[in-house]
Design a protein around this motif. Structure first.
Motif, short mmCIF file in Angstrom:
data_model
loop_
_atom_site.label_atom_id
_atom_site.label_comp_id
_atom_site.label_asym_id
_atom_site.label_seq_id
_atom_site.Cartn_x
_atom_site.Cartn_y
_atom_site.Cartn_z
N LYS A 52 27.92 39.29 36.23
CA LYS A 52 29.27 39.82 36.44
C LYS A 52 29.19 41.25 36.94
O LYS A 52 28.70 42.13 36.23
N TYR A 53 29.69 41.48 38.14
CA TYR A 53 29.59 42.79 38.78
C TYR A 53 31.00 43.34 39.04
O TYR A 53 31.85 42.65 39.61
N LEU A 54 31.23 44.57 38.62
CA LEU A 54 32.50 45.24 38.86
C LEU A 54 32.26 46.45 39.76
O LEU A 54 31.47 47.34 39.43
N VAL A 55 32.95 46.48 40.90
CA VAL A 55 32.87 47.59 41.84
C VAL A 55 34.22 48.31 41.81
O VAL A 55 35.26 47.69 42.03
N VAL A 56 34.21 49.61 41.52
CA VAL A 56 35.46 50.37 41.44
C VAL A 56 35.45 51.46 42.51
O VAL A 56 34.60 52.35 42.50
N CYS A 57 36.42 51.39 43.41
CA CYS A 57 36.57 52.37 44.48
C CYS A 57 37.75 53.29 44.16
O CYS A 57 38.66 52.92 43.41
N ASN A 58 37.75 54.48 44.74
CA ASN A 58 38.81 55.45 44.48
C ASN A 58 40.07 55.20 45.30
O ASN A 58 41.11 55.78 44.99
N SER A 59 39.98 54.38 46.31
CA SER A 59 41.15 54.14 47.17
C SER A 59 41.16 52.70 47.65
O SER A 59 40.12 52.03 47.73
N ILE A 60 42.35 52.23 47.98
CA ILE A 60 42.53 50.84 48.40
C ILE A 60 41.83 50.58 49.73
O ILE A 60 41.27 49.51 49.94
N ASP A 61 41.86 51.56 50.64
CA ASP A 61 41.25 51.33 51.95
C ASP A 61 39.74 51.09 51.83
O ASP A 61 39.19 50.22 52.51
N ILE A 62 39.07 51.81 50.94
CA ILE A 62 37.64 51.61 50.76
C ILE A 62 37.37 50.30 50.02
O ILE A 62 36.41 49.58 50.34
N ALA A 63 38.22 49.96 49.05
CA ALA A 63 38.07 48.67 48.35
C ALA A 63 38.20 47.52 49.34
O ALA A 63 37.40 46.56 49.31
N ASN A 64 39.18 47.59 50.23
CA ASN A 64 39.35 46.55 51.25
C ASN A 64 38.13 46.46 52.16
O ASN A 64 37.68 45.37 52.52
N VAL A 92 37.07 35.62 33.90
CA VAL A 92 35.66 35.86 34.22
C VAL A 92 34.99 36.68 33.12
O VAL A 92 33.87 36.40 32.69
N SER A 93 35.71 37.69 32.64
CA SER A 93 35.17 38.56 31.60
C SER A 93 34.84 37.78 30.34
O SER A 93 33.86 38.09 29.64
N GLU A 94 35.63 36.77 30.04
CA GLU A 94 35.45 36.00 28.81
C GLU A 94 34.37 34.92 28.93
O GLU A 94 33.91 34.38 27.92
N LYS A 95 33.95 34.61 30.14
CA LYS A 95 32.92 33.59 30.33
C LYS A 95 31.56 34.08 29.84
O LYS A 95 31.24 35.26 29.94
N THR A 96 30.76 33.15 29.33
CA THR A 96 29.36 33.47 29.06
C THR A 96 28.57 33.31 30.35
O THR A 96 28.91 32.47 31.20
N ASN A 97 27.52 34.09 30.51
CA ASN A 97 26.74 34.00 31.74
C ASN A 97 26.12 32.61 31.90
O ASN A 97 25.94 32.13 33.02
N GLU A 98 25.81 31.99 30.78
CA GLU A 98 25.19 30.66 30.83
C GLU A 98 26.13 29.62 31.43
O GLU A 98 25.68 28.64 32.03
N SER A 99 27.42 29.85 31.27
CA SER A 99 28.40 28.87 31.77
C SER A 99 28.78 29.10 33.23
O SER A 99 29.52 28.30 33.81
N MET A 100 28.27 30.17 33.85
CA MET A 100 28.64 30.51 35.22
C MET A 100 27.67 29.88 36.21
O MET A 100 26.45 30.08 36.12
N ASN A 101 28.21 29.12 37.16
CA ASN A 101 27.37 28.49 38.18
C ASN A 101 26.96 29.47 39.26
O ASN A 101 25.91 29.31 39.89
N ILE A 102 27.80 30.49 39.48
CA ILE A 102 27.54 31.46 40.54
C ILE A 102 27.98 32.84 40.06
O ILE A 102 28.98 32.97 39.33
N PRO A 103 27.25 33.90 40.41
CA PRO A 103 27.65 35.26 40.01
C PRO A 103 29.01 35.63 40.62
O PRO A 103 29.41 35.08 41.64
N GLU A 104 29.68 36.57 39.99
CA GLU A 104 30.98 37.03 40.49
C GLU A 104 30.96 38.54 40.72
O GLU A 104 30.46 39.29 39.87
N ILE A 105 31.49 38.95 41.86
CA ILE A 105 31.65 40.37 42.20
C ILE A 105 33.14 40.64 42.33
O ILE A 105 33.83 40.00 43.14
N TRP A 106 33.64 41.57 41.53
CA TRP A 106 35.05 41.98 41.63
C TRP A 106 35.12 43.40 42.15
O TRP A 106 34.54 44.32 41.57
#
Length: 310
Positions: A125-137, A174-188
């Protein structure tokens, strides 16, 4: 019990016609203010002045926050005088975060490299936090179009109300899932909307630096309960401002925050977080910032502005 935002309850600081009714109720009420460091200087000035009005009439106020700016503590203590009690619980916090700092702009290639270097059965589970919407997009589009083997998602405040609710539910799921139950990693990929409003727990944080207050809030979205392995880096910080963030990030506070976080490489305790804030964002240093000058100007306006009866 009334749960609301500051603009709904502290608007009597404007002393509009009939504000006395709400202030009268405040005189025998108890207020709990959460995450006071999150507000812009104009909103903060209204809150601080409202606290002064409430205290004068006998109301009670508690400020509860993970990161309290020293100058805010100083302002509140001046208002409350001897009728104040402070408590610091930072020494009771678990070790949770292992920090790597890069003195550069965040790029999608950096996210992909960190993903490739850290992905494993226990890290999905990967969380990417940007300071602005344009960079997040931008990050979302580039990573979505890459050959990365992960589900890539975008979440920020520009979505419609219904879409935003759907995304909130999805990121919580996604946050509540266990890693064992995830078929594919998630990037938010997100913005500051995840700092305080959502109770989420990810494995890896990749974030831009705005200021220490926001940064430590973002840290709290990784290894939230302190039960995950943090022997390797789980928080990656990129210090340089880019995109539209230049419009709303205070240059002085960002510069001080950058000096502070560059001194960190490895495990950081809750006590050290507080020490960095107290040292690098002290009252004396913050007083030179545009943020503080704007706050003082607006607070003075509230203080000296006559009400509608005058």
């Amino acid at each position: 019990i009334t749960i609301c935002t500051p603009d709904q309850i502290f608007d009597f600081a404007l002393k509009y016609a009939g504000y006395e009714y709400k202030l009268a109720v405040a005189s025998y009420s108890k207020f709990i203010i959460d995450e006071i460091q999150m507000y812009s200087p104009d909103v903060l000035a209204a809150i601080i002045y409202a606290i002064e009005m409430i205290h004068t009439l006998g109301g009670k106020v508690a400020v509860i926050t993970a990161t309290l700016p020293p100058f805010v503590r100083n302002e509140i203590e001046k208002i409350l005088g001897t009728d104040v009690k402070t408590s610091d619980f930072s020494d009771k916090g678990k070790l949770r975060h292992n920090v790597k700092v890069y003195e550069k702009n965040l790029q999608s290639d950096d996210i992909i490299k960190i993903f490739d270097d850290t992905i494993c059965d226990k890290v999905k589970k990967y969380l990417v936090v940007c300071n602005s919407i344009d960079i997040a997009n931008k990050m979302y589009t580039e990573i979505k179009n890459s050959d990365i083997n992960a589900s890539v998602n975008l979440f920020h405040s520009n979505f419609t109300k219904s879409d935003r609710k759907t995304k909130e539910n999805a990121i919580l799921a996604v946050s509540e899932k266990t890693n064992e139950s995830m078929n594919i990693p998630e990037i938010w990929i997100s913005t500051s909307v995840v700092e305080a409003s959502l109770d989420i727990d990810f494995d890896i944080l990749i974030t831009e630096l705005s200021d220490l207050f926001s940064l430590f809030q973002r840290f709290g979205r990784v290894n939230r309960k302190g039960n995950k392995d943090f022997s390797s880096y789980n928080c990656f910080v990129f210090t340089e401002i880019q995109g539209n963030a230049h419009r709303f990030v205070d240059d002085d506070i960002h510069s001080l925050s950058k000096q502070a976080i560059l001194s960190v490489d490895g495990i950081i305790s809750e006590v050290l977080k507080k020490e960095l804030i107290d040292e690098y964002l002290s009252v004396e240093k913050i007083e030179k910032s545009k943020y503080y000058q704007e706050y003082r100007k607006i607070y003075k306006y509230y203080k000296e502005n006559v009400d509608y009866l005058s």
